[in-house]
Design a protein around this motif. Structure first.
Motif, PDB file in Angstrom:
ATOM      1  N   CYS A  68       0.809  -1.228   0.000  1.00 29.73           N
ATOM      2  CA  CYS A  68       0.000   0.000   0.000  1.00 29.73           C
ATOM      3  C   CYS A  68       0.837   1.271   0.000  1.00 29.73           C
ATOM      4  N   GLY A  69       2.145   1.141   0.226  1.00 31.84           N
ATOM      5  CA  GLY A  69       3.030   2.296   0.177  1.00 31.84           C
ATOM      6  C   GLY A  69       3.058   3.141   1.433  1.00 31.84           C
ATOM      7  N   GLU A  70       2.269   2.765   2.463  1.00 35.69           N
ATOM      8  CA  GLU A  70       2.239   3.549   3.698  1.00 35.69           C
ATOM      9  C   GLU A  70       3.540   3.338   4.491  1.00 35.69           C
ATOM     10  N   LYS A  71       3.876   4.351   5.295  1.00 33.83           N
ATOM     11  CA  LYS A  71       5.070   4.279   6.119  1.00 33.83           C
ATOM     12  C   LYS A  71       4.937   3.199   7.187  1.00 33.83           C
ATOM     13  N   VAL A  72       6.008   2.451   7.390  1.00 39.01           N
ATOM     14  CA  VAL A  72       6.069   1.439   8.438  1.00 39.01           C
ATOM     15  C   VAL A  72       6.890   2.019   9.591  1.00 39.01           C
ATOM     16  N   SER A  73       6.400   1.852  10.795  1.00 44.97           N
ATOM     17  CA  SER A  73       7.089   2.413  11.957  1.00 44.97           C
ATOM     18  C   SER A  73       8.515   1.883  12.067  1.00 44.97           C
ATOM     19  N   PRO A  74       9.492   2.765  12.325  1.00 38.45           N
ATOM     20  CA  PRO A  74      10.886   2.322  12.489  1.00 38.45           C
ATOM     21  C   PRO A  74      11.104   1.520  13.758  1.00 38.45           C
ATOM     22  N   ILE A  75      10.085   1.428  14.611  1.00 40.26           N
ATOM     23  CA  ILE A  75      10.244   0.678  15.855  1.00 40.26           C
ATOM     24  C   ILE A  75      10.528  -0.791  15.572  1.00 40.26           C
ATOM     25  N   TYR A  76      10.069  -1.285  14.408  1.00 40.98           N
ATOM     26  CA  TYR A  76      10.318  -2.690  14.043  1.00 40.98           C
ATOM     27  C   TYR A  76      11.812  -2.930  13.831  1.00 40.98           C
ATOM     28  N   MET A  77      12.443  -2.086  13.027  1.00 39.02           N
ATOM     29  CA  MET A  77      13.870  -2.238  12.791  1.00 39.02           C
ATOM     30  C   MET A  77      14.662  -1.942  14.064  1.00 39.02           C
ATOM     31  N   PHE A  78      14.177  -0.992  14.858  1.00 38.75           N
ATOM     32  CA  PHE A  78      14.830  -0.643  16.121  1.00 38.75           C
ATOM     33  C   PHE A  78      14.901  -1.856  17.045  1.00 38.75           C
ATOM     34  N   GLY A  79      13.783  -2.574  17.193  1.00 36.89           N
ATOM     35  CA  GLY A  79      13.757  -3.746  18.060  1.00 36.89           C
ATOM     36  C   GLY A  79      14.686  -4.847  17.581  1.00 36.89           C
ATOM     37  N   GLU A  80      14.766  -5.030  16.272  1.00 36.01           N
ATOM     38  CA  GLU A  80      15.620  -6.075  15.711  1.00 36.01           C
ATOM     39  C   GLU A  80      17.100  -5.758  15.924  1.00 36.01           C
ATOM     40  N   LEU A  81      17.498  -4.548  15.560  1.00 32.18           N
ATOM     41  CA  LEU A  81      18.898  -4.162  15.702  1.00 32.18           C
ATOM     42  C   LEU A  81      19.317  -4.114  17.172  1.00 32.18           C
ATOM     43  N   LEU A  82      18.442  -3.592  18.009  1.00 35.58           N
ATOM     44  CA  LEU A  82      18.756  -3.487  19.433  1.00 35.58           C
ATOM     45  C   LEU A  82      19.029  -4.866  20.026  1.00 35.58           C
ATOM     46  N   THR A  83      18.183  -5.826  19.698  1.00 28.79           N
ATOM     47  CA  THR A  83      18.370  -7.180  20.224  1.00 28.79           C
ATOM     48  C   THR A  83      19.659  -7.804  19.706  1.00 28.79           C
ATOM     49  N   GLY A  84      19.933  -7.626  18.410  1.00 31.83           N
ATOM     50  CA  GLY A  84      21.148  -8.189  17.833  1.00 31.83           C
ATOM     51  C   GLY A  84      22.414  -7.646  18.479  1.00 31.83           C
ATOM     52  N   PHE A  85      22.498  -6.343  18.603  1.00 31.15           N
ATOM     53  CA  PHE A  85      23.694  -5.731  19.194  1.00 31.15           C
ATOM     54  C   PHE A  85      23.827  -6.083  20.684  1.00 31.15           C
ATOM     55  N   LEU A  86      22.715  -6.122  21.393  1.00 32.44           N
ATOM     56  CA  LEU A  86      22.782  -6.431  22.821  1.00 32.44           C
ATOM     57  C   LEU A  86      23.168  -7.883  23.072  1.00 32.44           C
ATOM     58  N   PHE A  87      22.748  -8.803  22.213  1.00 37.48           N
ATOM     59  CA  PHE A  87      23.174 -10.198  22.346  1.00 37.48           C
ATOM     60  C   PHE A  87      24.692 -10.301  22.226  1.00 37.48           C
ATOM     61  N   VAL A  88      25.245  -9.599  21.236  1.00 39.49           N
ATOM     62  CA  VAL A  88      26.703  -9.617  21.053  1.00 39.49           C
ATOM     63  C   VAL A  88      27.389  -8.968  22.244  1.00 39.49           C
ATOM     64  N   TRP A  89      26.831  -7.866  22.712  1.00 37.75           N
ATOM     65  CA  TRP A  89      27.401  -7.148  23.865  1.00 37.75           C
ATOM     66  C   TRP A  89      27.440  -8.018  25.103  1.00 37.75           C
ATOM     67  N   VAL A  90      26.355  -8.738  25.373  1.00 38.15           N
ATOM     68  CA  VAL A  90      26.304  -9.600  26.555  1.00 38.15           C
ATOM     69  C   VAL A  90      27.387 -10.672  26.482  1.00 38.15           C
ATOM     70  N   TYR A  91      27.529 -11.306  25.317  1.00 33.27           N
ATOM     71  CA  TYR A  91      28.541 -12.355  25.192  1.00 33.27           C
ATOM     72  C   TYR A  91      29.948 -11.792  25.371  1.00 33.27           C
ATOM     73  N   SER A  92      30.186 -10.567  24.895  1.00 34.94           N
ATOM     74  CA  SER A  92      31.507  -9.961  25.040  1.00 34.94           C
ATOM     75  C   SER A  92      31.859  -9.726  26.506  1.00 34.94           C
ATOM     76  N   ILE A  93      30.841  -9.641  27.362  1.00 31.69           N
ATOM     77  CA  ILE A  93      31.057  -9.405  28.786  1.00 31.69           C
ATOM     78  C   ILE A  93      31.127 -10.707  29.570  1.00 31.69           C
ATOM     79  N   THR A  94      30.219 -11.636  29.274  1.00 26.23           N
ATOM     80  CA  THR A  94      30.109 -12.854  30.079  1.00 26.23           C
ATOM     81  C   THR A  94      30.909 -14.027  29.546  1.00 26.23           C
ATOM     82  N   GLY A  95      31.147 -14.048  28.229  1.00 20.23           N
ATOM     83  CA  GLY A  95      31.738 -15.231  27.641  1.00 20.23           C
ATOM     84  C   GLY A  95      30.750 -16.391  27.682  1.00 20.23           C
ATOM     85  N   PHE A  96      31.250 -17.582  27.414  1.00 24.46           N
ATOM     86  CA  PHE A  96      30.374 -18.755  27.370  1.00 24.46           C
ATOM     87  C   PHE A  96      30.257 -19.328  28.779  1.00 24.46           C
ATOM     88  N   THR A  97      29.485 -18.653  29.621  1.00 23.12           N
ATOM     89  CA  THR A  97      29.286 -19.060  31.013  1.00 23.12           C
ATOM     90  C   THR A  97      27.793 -19.077  31.323  1.00 23.12           C
TER      91      THR A  97
END
Length: 253
Positions: A68-97
């Motif tokens: 339909c060409g209507e704008k899609v809220s950027p909150i969708y991409m925000f949630g995806e990117l936020l989760t991806g980066f935070l998963f990597v961040w957590v592992y960088s701190i905790t390691g495989f523990t």
């Protein structure tokens, strides 16, 4: 090997982040997270495979619905990117523990309530109740300090915000109270106190900035859950260093 793990966690975070968008946007409206399938909120057209690729679908269509060409809220991409980066961040701190499990659960909870609170100013009980047993069991199985340290964090975190909710007469929601009690059990007594301080400072700076930019009115309520989540994540990742610096600072005043 480490690079492979980072890539895997980032992609996993993108995929789960897409699902967390659904949870955060539907649960507060008492909608099923399964039915109906993902669809455009404007034209109701069911999304196909190419519409559901995290991040890339949004970028490829320039943030518009392909149908339909209507704008899609950027909150969708925000949630995806936020989760991806935070998963990597957590592992960088905790390691495989065992702590990695706690960190990933903390991120999952924080992303969902952030989306929900930003969109509706609601922190759903169903989300908190879902994560409650998993986080409690994980923290009991993998404590880095005495379990009473975390129990005290639970009561202090929830108690302080409950007191603020009573004093403010509704200015603080009970969802924030329950969330911060759970956060207190995850990060413990002294960290939860500093998490509230960090959240308050960041919230105040953002609030004043939005008022100056005339994005919100002076007495307009703003969601506090995302700031509680941010303060808690900061203290989860860097709490020991911040506390050590704070003690050093006090001793050398």
């Amino acid at each position: 090997m480490t690079t492979f793990i980072y890539m895997y966690l980032f992609i996993l975070g993108l995929v789960l982040g897409s699902f967390f968008n659904v949870v955060g946007l539907r649960v507060p409206n008492k909608q099923s997270i399964i039915k109906p399938p993902s669809h455009c909120p404007h034209c109701q057209h069911r999304l196909g495979v190419w519409d559901l690729i995290p991040v890339f679908s949004y970028l490829f269509t320039k943030g518009n619905c392909r149908h339909c060409g209507e704008k899609v809220s950027p909150i969708y991409m925000f949630g995806e990117l936020l989760t991806g980066f935070l998963f990597v961040w957590v592992y960088s701190i905790t390691g495989f523990t065992g702590e990695l499990i706690i960190g990933l659960l903390l991120v999952c909870l924080s992303v969902i309530i952030t989306i929900s609170d930003l969109k509706y100013m609601i922190i759903p009980n169903k989300v908190l109740l879902f994560f409650l047993p998993f986080l409690f069991i994980a923290r009991i199985l993998f404590p880095s300090q005495s379990i009473w340290y975390y129990v005290l964090g639970f009561f202090v975190g929830g108690g302080i915000l409950l007191l603020l909710a009573i004093i403010s007469r509704g200015g603080m929601g009970m969802g924030d109270v329950k969330l911060f009690a759970l956060y207190g059990f995850i990060i413990g007594f002294d960290r939860i106190l500093l998490a509230l301080f960090v959240a308050s400072v960041i919230g105040m700076i953002v609030g004043f900035t939005l008022i100056i930019l005339k994005k919100v009115q002076r007495k307009q309520p703003i969601p506090f859950g995302p700031y509680l989540a941010l303060g808690t994540l900061i203290m989860y990742g860097y709490g020991d260093e911040i506390i050590q610096w704070y003690r050093y600072f006090l001793l050398h005043l």
